[in-house]
Design a protein around this motif. Structure first.
Motif, mmCIF file in Angstrom:
data_model
loop_
_atom_site.group_PDB
_atom_site.id
_atom_site.type_symbol
_atom_site.label_atom_id
_atom_site.label_comp_id
_atom_site.label_asym_id
_atom_site.label_seq_id
_atom_site.Cartn_x
_atom_site.Cartn_y
_atom_site.Cartn_z
ATOM 1 N N LEU A 58 0.827 -1.202 0.000
ATOM 2 C CA LEU A 58 0.000 0.000 0.000
ATOM 3 C C LEU A 58 0.860 1.250 0.000
ATOM 4 N N VAL A 59 0.389 2.258 -0.738
ATOM 5 C CA VAL A 59 0.963 3.592 -0.685
ATOM 6 C C VAL A 59 -0.193 4.559 -0.482
ATOM 7 N N PRO A 60 0.041 5.666 0.217
ATOM 8 C CA PRO A 60 -1.038 6.627 0.413
ATOM 9 C C PRO A 60 -1.570 7.123 -0.926
ATOM 10 N N GLY A 61 -2.877 7.286 -1.021
ATOM 11 C CA GLY A 61 -3.483 7.782 -2.248
ATOM 12 C C GLY A 61 -4.988 7.661 -2.200
ATOM 13 N N ASP A 62 -5.603 8.190 -3.227
ATOM 14 C CA ASP A 62 -7.058 8.194 -3.319
ATOM 15 C C ASP A 62 -7.494 7.123 -4.299
ATOM 16 N N GLY A 63 -7.579 5.901 -3.814
ATOM 17 C CA GLY A 63 -7.972 4.779 -4.656
ATOM 18 C C GLY A 63 -9.262 4.168 -4.170
ATOM 19 N N PRO A 64 -9.672 3.097 -4.814
ATOM 20 C CA PRO A 64 -10.882 2.413 -4.373
ATOM 21 C C PRO A 64 -10.671 1.783 -2.990
ATOM 22 N N PRO A 65 -11.757 1.517 -2.269
ATOM 23 C CA PRO A 65 -11.622 0.877 -0.960
ATOM 24 C C PRO A 65 -10.866 -0.444 -1.070
ATOM 25 N N ILE A 66 -10.073 -0.744 -0.052
ATOM 26 C CA ILE A 66 -9.270 -1.968 -0.034
ATOM 27 C C ILE A 66 -9.892 -2.926 0.974
ATOM 28 N N ALA A 67 -10.367 -4.049 0.469
ATOM 29 C CA ALA A 67 -10.982 -5.063 1.328
ATOM 30 C C ALA A 67 -9.905 -5.937 1.945
ATOM 31 N N GLY A 68 -10.142 -6.361 3.164
ATOM 32 C CA GLY A 68 -9.205 -7.246 3.836
ATOM 33 C C GLY A 68 -9.822 -7.849 5.076
ATOM 34 N N LYS A 69 -8.957 -8.404 5.903
ATOM 35 C CA LYS A 69 -9.377 -9.053 7.148
ATOM 36 C C LYS A 69 -8.626 -8.426 8.316
ATOM 37 N N VAL A 70 -9.321 -8.318 9.433
ATOM 38 C CA VAL A 70 -8.689 -7.881 10.673
ATOM 39 C C VAL A 70 -8.468 -9.119 11.529
#
Length: 108
Positions: A58-70
């Motif tokens: 990941l890099v900072p920026g204005d992209g689409p939401p990033i799905a993942g798991k906590v």
């Protein structure tokens, strides 16, 4: 316990088993404010655990939401994750869509 947001190889069963000795129980969440890129992994231990040479970063920026798991990790498991992510990443705390503040690995 420490919440860790994973968007990549830490979600893989074989990586969890090799790094933590168990499968992790995670909850779905979303991260905003970053863009997904790819990096080449050269660390033999990481390559052996993941089985892939290209990992997401990941890099900072204005992209689409990033799905993942906590995942909820112990302090020792979080240190293990730091070693797995190696010099390619740095760990930062971020707010997730759910309101949870979690650690995440971003490109170094």
């Amino acid at each position: 316990m420490e919440p860790l947001f994973s968007y990549g190889t830490l979600q893989l069963d074989q990586v969890q088993r090799s790094q933590f000795g168990r499968l992790l129980d995670g909850t779905d969440d979303v991260l905003h404010g970053y863009v997904v890129t790819e990096i080449q992994i050269r660390d033999p231990a990481v390559l052996d655990a993941s089985g892939v040479e290209t990992h997401l970063a990941l890099v900072p920026g204005d992209g689409p939401p990033i799905a993942g798991k906590v995942f909820q990790l112990t302090a020792q498991e979080l240190e293990t994750a730091d070693i797995y992510e190696s010099e390619n990443y740095v760990r930062v705390r971020v707010p997730l869509a759910s309101g949870t503040r979690a650690w995440v690995y971003v490109k170094a």
